[in-house]
Design an enzyme around this catalytic site. Structure first.
Site, PDB file in Angstrom:
ATOM      1  CG  ASP A  72      -1.911   1.088   1.287  1.00  0.00           C
ATOM      2  OD1 ASP A  72      -2.764   1.122   0.383  1.00  0.00           O
ATOM      3  OD2 ASP A  72      -1.862   1.917   2.221  1.00  0.00           O
TER       4      ASP A  72
ATOM      5  CD  GLU B 227      -2.313   2.305  -3.341  1.00  0.00           C
ATOM      6  OE1 GLU B 227      -3.438   2.796  -3.517  1.00  0.00           O
ATOM      7  OE2 GLU B 227      -1.745   2.298  -2.240  1.00  0.00           O
TER       8      GLU B 227
END
Length: 538
Positions: free
Chosen positions: A203, A265
């Site tokens: 993330d 990401e």
């Protein structure tokens, strides 16, 4: 690199645990619910599932505010439930990828609680970004950085210092200049690798390291980070130091058997900067958000595909392709607007609605185009049944922190996170045994239920199953593209398959050859209608 590495052409299915399947009837999806639905993924034909966060968390940001990186939130189950899920997936030849959230912790994490108790100047506060404020009495934030979720990126604590949070107040950013932080996450990697996971989705992979001194930056937050004022990289994103972190993590993954992988990401542009994340000694994949955000025109789609492939070629990496996830409006709704229309802030009551029929037609065409591209493809739960955004979700039930931090100006991401429908004619469409659902589902989602589409010719679920089967049969994930010119067309050959998507307003003739699959009905004369993709044996 060997083409035997599973992740190079994999189709990976994102499971958002709270909205996939609820086994215990509390209205929140859980690990046992996921295990009970794994055969759906087998039928679909995917290679792996990626689990969004299931760790202990106060759930201020749907689990992306992690309080303990080495356990399971009781709302989702136990570590034993996780082990059972991994074992059941392996029995079905499915690999398991888990989410890792390294940019920030929850404010409930023991480290942050220690930092609050220890006070200014303490070693505990060094794990985060605590600073004195500006102004006469330090009453102003240390700089003007803004949160991605809206409002200032700083919150003041009772002793007068401020801490940095690029997202919600409940998500303090870690200080990745500190060796202790790096050591902790290497231990976290090993904890889950030892439990059999096949990889990690990282993330905010572009956000860990901040420019030294946290210098001023007054430009607005943008979805994809690229050089801004005076050609500077924003000081909170895409700093060169992040690559040292991923080189170290790669060594950890490479010490395990079984082609363990990382996908980042990283909302980064241009493609050459994104390619830095997938150099041979760093990550294996990075999400291709430029492709996700490309407008629905032949020119924009071709440019996005060509620049993506060209960007990773110098580093020998593969492209990833994705159309929907838990952070964006579902593509079955997003594509129901004119090309270039922004749905970045979400859709709610009172907003212009998408054209549902047009959106689904384009979504099916876009999915077939995506699945024909070389590299790895990601699917988001529910898209395989054509699920649209919940565009009439009542504002009073919204839970996305964006909604609150923007003072109810930005709807946020709840509309794409509504629990998915499995069975028609039952409460909660089979998501929960007693009809509970943490976000309300629309009353007309019977038509999207997986059981209603299973085995039905022409259904979206049947289209996905067949497209994934043909992708594997013809080796499209490991192929190369040869382009053909054509007005309002994306037209190329990948190995033995010709792929044509019609972005124009009138049907176009297909080339000679066996039609393997079409995203919609052909015209009466056999030509390809607008907003439709065909695969033809070349």
């Amino acid at each position: 690199m060997s083409q035997l590495e599973w992740w190079r052409d994999a189709v990976i299915y994102q499971v958002y645990p709270r909205s996939f399947a609820d086994a215990d009837g509390n209205g929140l999806g859980d690990l046992r619910g996921i295990t009970s639905r794994l055969d759906h993924l087998v039928e679909l034909g995917v290679d792996a599932l990626w689990l969004s966060p299931f760790y202990p968390s106060p759930q201020h940001d749907a689990g992306y505010d992690v309080a303990d990186y080495r356990d399971v939130d009781p709302r989702f189950g136990t570590l034993a439930d996780f082990d059972d899920l991994v074992a059941a997936a392996k029995d079905r030849d499915l690999r398991v990828v888990v989410d890792l959230v390294p940019n920030h912790t929850s404010w409930d994490h023991e480290w942050f609680q220690e930092a609050l108790a220890a006070g200014p100047g303490s070693a505990a506060r060094e794990r985060y970004h605590f600073r004195k404020g500006l102004g006469v009495d330090g009453e102003l934030p240390p700089n003007s950085w803004q949160s991605v979720f809206g409002g200032p990126a700083w919150t003041r604590v009772p002793d007068g210092e401020w801490y940095l949070h690029l997202f919600d107040t409940s998500q303090p950013d870690l200080n990745w200049d500190l060796p202790e932080v790096r050591k902790m996450f290497e231990d976290v990697l090993r904890f889950w690798l030892d439990r059999g996971v096949d990889g990690f989705r990282v993330d905010v992979a572009h956000g860990l390291v901040k420019e030294s001194g946290l210098p001023e930056w007054t430009e607005a937050q943008v979805p994809i980070t690229s050089p801004g004022a005076e050609h500077r990289i924003p000081p909170m994103w895409d700093q060169d130091g992040v690559h040292d972190v991923y080189r170290q993590w790669r060594q950890v993954l490479d010490s395990y058997d079984g082609d363990r992988m990382m996908v980042g990401e990283a909302w980064v542009a241009p493609a050459e900067r994104l390619a830095r994340y997938v150099r041979p000694d760093e990550m294996h994949q990075a999400f291709n958000f430029n492709y996700l955000m490309a407008p629905w025109t032949a020119q924009d789609q071709r440019i996005a595909i060509e620049t993506s492939l060209a960007g990773v070629e110098p580093v020998g990496a593969i492209c990833t392709w994705v159309l929907s996830n838990h952070d964006v409006v579902r593509h079955a709704s997003r594509l129901g607007f004119p090309p270039g229309y922004s749905t970045q802030g979400g859709i709610g009551i009172g907003d212009p609605p998408p054209d549902e029929a047009l959106g689904l037609r384009r979504a099916r065409a876009a999915t077939m185009l995506m699945l024909s591209l070389p590299g790895s493809a990601y699917l988001y739960q529910g898209e395989e049944v054509g699920l649209p955004e919940h565009t009439t979700l009542p504002d009073e039930v919204r839970q996305d922190p964006t909604w609150f931090r923007s003072k109810h100006e930005v709807r946020g991401r709840d509309g794409c996170r509504v629990p998915i429908p499995w069975e028609p004619g039952v409460a909660a469409y089979g998501f929960s045994p007693n009809g509970q659902s943490w976000l309300p589902q629309p009353g007309d989602w019977d038509r999207f239920a997986a059981d209603r589409q299973r085995g039905v010719p022409g259904s979206t679920l049947t289209l996905y199953i067949e497209a994934i089967r043909l992708r594997r049969k013809h080796g499209l994930g490991g192929g190369t593209l040869t382009w053909f010119d054509g007005d309002d067309l994306v037209d190329f050959r990948n190995g033995g398959v010709r792929v044509i998507t019609n972005f124009g307003a009138v049907p176009v003739p297909l080339p000679p050859g066996e039609v393997l699959l079409v995203s919609g009905d052909l015209a009466a004369d056999g030509s390809l209608p607008p907003d439709t993709t065909a695969w033809v044996r070349a």
